[in-house]
Write a protein that holds these residues in place. Structure first.
Motif, PDB file in Angstrom:
ATOM      1  N   LEU A 144      25.386  72.748 111.174  1.00 56.90           N
ATOM      2  CA  LEU A 144      25.327  73.211 112.570  1.00 56.90           C
ATOM      3  C   LEU A 144      26.711  73.667 113.044  1.00 56.90           C
ATOM      4  CD1 LEU A 144      23.611  73.504 115.197  1.00 56.90           C
ATOM      5  CD2 LEU A 144      24.225  71.130 115.731  1.00 56.90           C
ATOM      6  N   ALA A 145      27.726  72.907 112.664  1.00 62.05           N
ATOM      7  CA  ALA A 145      29.097  73.279 113.054  1.00 62.05           C
ATOM      8  C   ALA A 145      29.492  74.611 112.413  1.00 62.05           C
ATOM      9  CB  ALA A 145      30.076  72.180 112.652  1.00 62.05           C
ATOM     10  N   PHE A 177      24.184  68.374 110.746  1.00 65.82           N
ATOM     11  CA  PHE A 177      25.279  68.617 111.700  1.00 65.82           C
ATOM     12  C   PHE A 177      26.464  69.331 111.040  1.00 65.82           C
ATOM     13  CE2 PHE A 177      23.604  64.921 114.401  1.00 65.82           C
ATOM     14  CZ  PHE A 177      23.036  65.774 115.331  1.00 65.82           C
ATOM     15  N   CYS A 224      27.114  72.437 124.251  1.00 68.46           N
ATOM     16  CA  CYS A 224      26.080  71.816 123.423  1.00 68.46           C
ATOM     17  C   CYS A 224      25.695  72.818 122.345  1.00 68.46           C
ATOM     18  CB  CYS A 224      24.873  71.497 124.313  1.00 68.46           C
ATOM     19  SG  CYS A 224      23.399  71.046 123.400  1.00 68.46           S
ATOM     20  N   ARG A 225      25.538  72.328 121.120  1.00 70.34           N
ATOM     21  CA  ARG A 225      24.961  73.182 120.084  1.00 70.34           C
ATOM     22  C   ARG A 225      23.780  72.439 119.493  1.00 70.34           C
ATOM     23  NH1 ARG A 225      30.509  73.407 116.632  1.00 70.34           N
ATOM     24  NH2 ARG A 225      30.680  71.201 116.102  1.00 70.34           N
ATOM     25  N   GLU A 235      25.846  67.535 120.280  1.00 69.90           N
ATOM     26  CA  GLU A 235      25.141  68.151 119.156  1.00 69.90           C
ATOM     27  C   GLU A 235      23.747  67.539 119.046  1.00 69.90           C
ATOM     28  OE1 GLU A 235      28.511  69.469 115.984  1.00 69.90           O
ATOM     29  OE2 GLU A 235      27.736  67.432 115.736  1.00 69.90           O
TER      30      GLU A 235
END
Ligand SMILES: Nc1ncnc2c1ncn2[C@@H]1O[C@H](COP(=O)(O)OP(=O)(O)O)[C@@H](O)[C@H]1O
Ligand SMILES: CC(C)(COP(=O)(O)O)[C@@H](O)C(=O)NCCC(=O)O
Ligand SMILES: [K+]
Length: 249
Positions: free
Chosen positions: A242-243, A239, A51-52, A4
């Motif tokens: 982001l998830a 994050f 990957c994000r 991440e």
């Protein structure tokens, strides 16, 4: 495992999660793409598959980082994209694509964790404030220079303000009126930062009374945690969002 990335204007925050998407295995803060690749150079052991990332850098810079990651690790990369609405939150910008993606993700994360109205304050290169009402309506926010930008503007645009980082650190022992240049500048900027925060709190109280959660995030969040004792300091709030914006598979 999953890589991440949060690519801000000054630093790239990275972390590696187990394939379950829950457990953090490793992470850090680096100042360039090449430093990131060095930090990940023992990544064989991570066996990165996915990957994000979120980036507020130019498309060219982000494309170049993505290309290096694909080249080095063969990961499949998902990027956070602007959205009008997500996870019960309505983007409040006139032009939703213009809202900084790090702000968007942090407020998605904040609304999710608060399950209600929240004020998200992010202390990075810039300082940002974002307001989300209990019904998920993003009311908009504010942007002002972060601590490093404030002090560097003074150091760059005046002739007699010059001091080093060590002196700057020492100046923060107190907030009494400065008796040296370094004290006057460092404490002055700190008071601007605190004043900004207190004004945001007043505004949130006008909107929602006591019924809201304050989140502090970004590299300099600790500078103000003392002024908002009830705030939740969540360094990885971006994050969390982001998830939500880039779920696995
Ligand atoms: N480990 C660290 N590495 C770099 N900067 C850090 C670290 N911890 C705190 N900071 C502070 O965080 C600030 C940058 O915050 P950050 O949220 O990473 O900014 P951005 O997202 O704009 O790149 C720096 O000005 C620095 O004062
Ligand atoms: C406001 C920001 C510069 C903050 O960036 P950061 O300090 O996290 O690097 C970034 O979210 C951005 O470029 N936003 C686009 C402008 C806007 O949100 O209106
Ligand atoms: K940021």
């Amino acid at each position: 495992m999953i890589l991440e990335l949060d690519c801000g204007n000054s630093f790239i925050k990275w972390r590696v999660l187990r394939a379950d998407g829950v457990t953090t295995v490793d992470g850090g803060v680096v100042s360039s793409d090449s430093d990131l690749l060095v930090s990940l150079s023992n990544a064989e052991k991570f066996q990165l598959k996915k990957c994000r990332l979120v980036s507020v850098r130019t498309p060219e810079e982000t494309d170049s980082l993505v290309a290096s990651l694909v080249d080095a690790y063969g990961v499949s990369v998902t990027r956070a994209m602007p959205a009008r609405e997500m996870a019960g939150v309505k983007n409040g910008y006139q032009d939703y694509e213009r809202l900084g993606l790090d702000r968007w993700l942090a407020l998605l994360g904040g609304f999710h964790l608060a399950s209600g109205a929240c004020l998200v304050l992010d202390f990075g290169t810039a300082i940002t404030a974002d307001f989300v009402a209990a019904d998920g309506e993003h009311l908009g926010g504010f942007i002002c220079p972060g601590m490093p930008l404030m002090r560097n503007q003074l150091r760059t645009h005046t002739r007699r303000i010059r001091y080093d980082d060590m002196a700057a650190e020492r100046a923060h022992e107190s907030l009494a009126p400065g008796r040296t240049t370094v004290e006057a500048v460092e404490r002055g900027c700190m008071l601007m930062l605190r004043g900004f925060v207190l004004t945001q709190l007043e505004l949130a109280q006008q909107y929602w009374g006591k019924d809201f959660v304050v989140f502090l995030t970004g590299g300099d969040a600790n500078l103000v945690s003392g002024v908002v004792p009830d705030a939740r300091v969540v360094p990885d709030l971006v994050f969390v969002g982001l998830a939500m914006a880039c779920p696995l598979s």
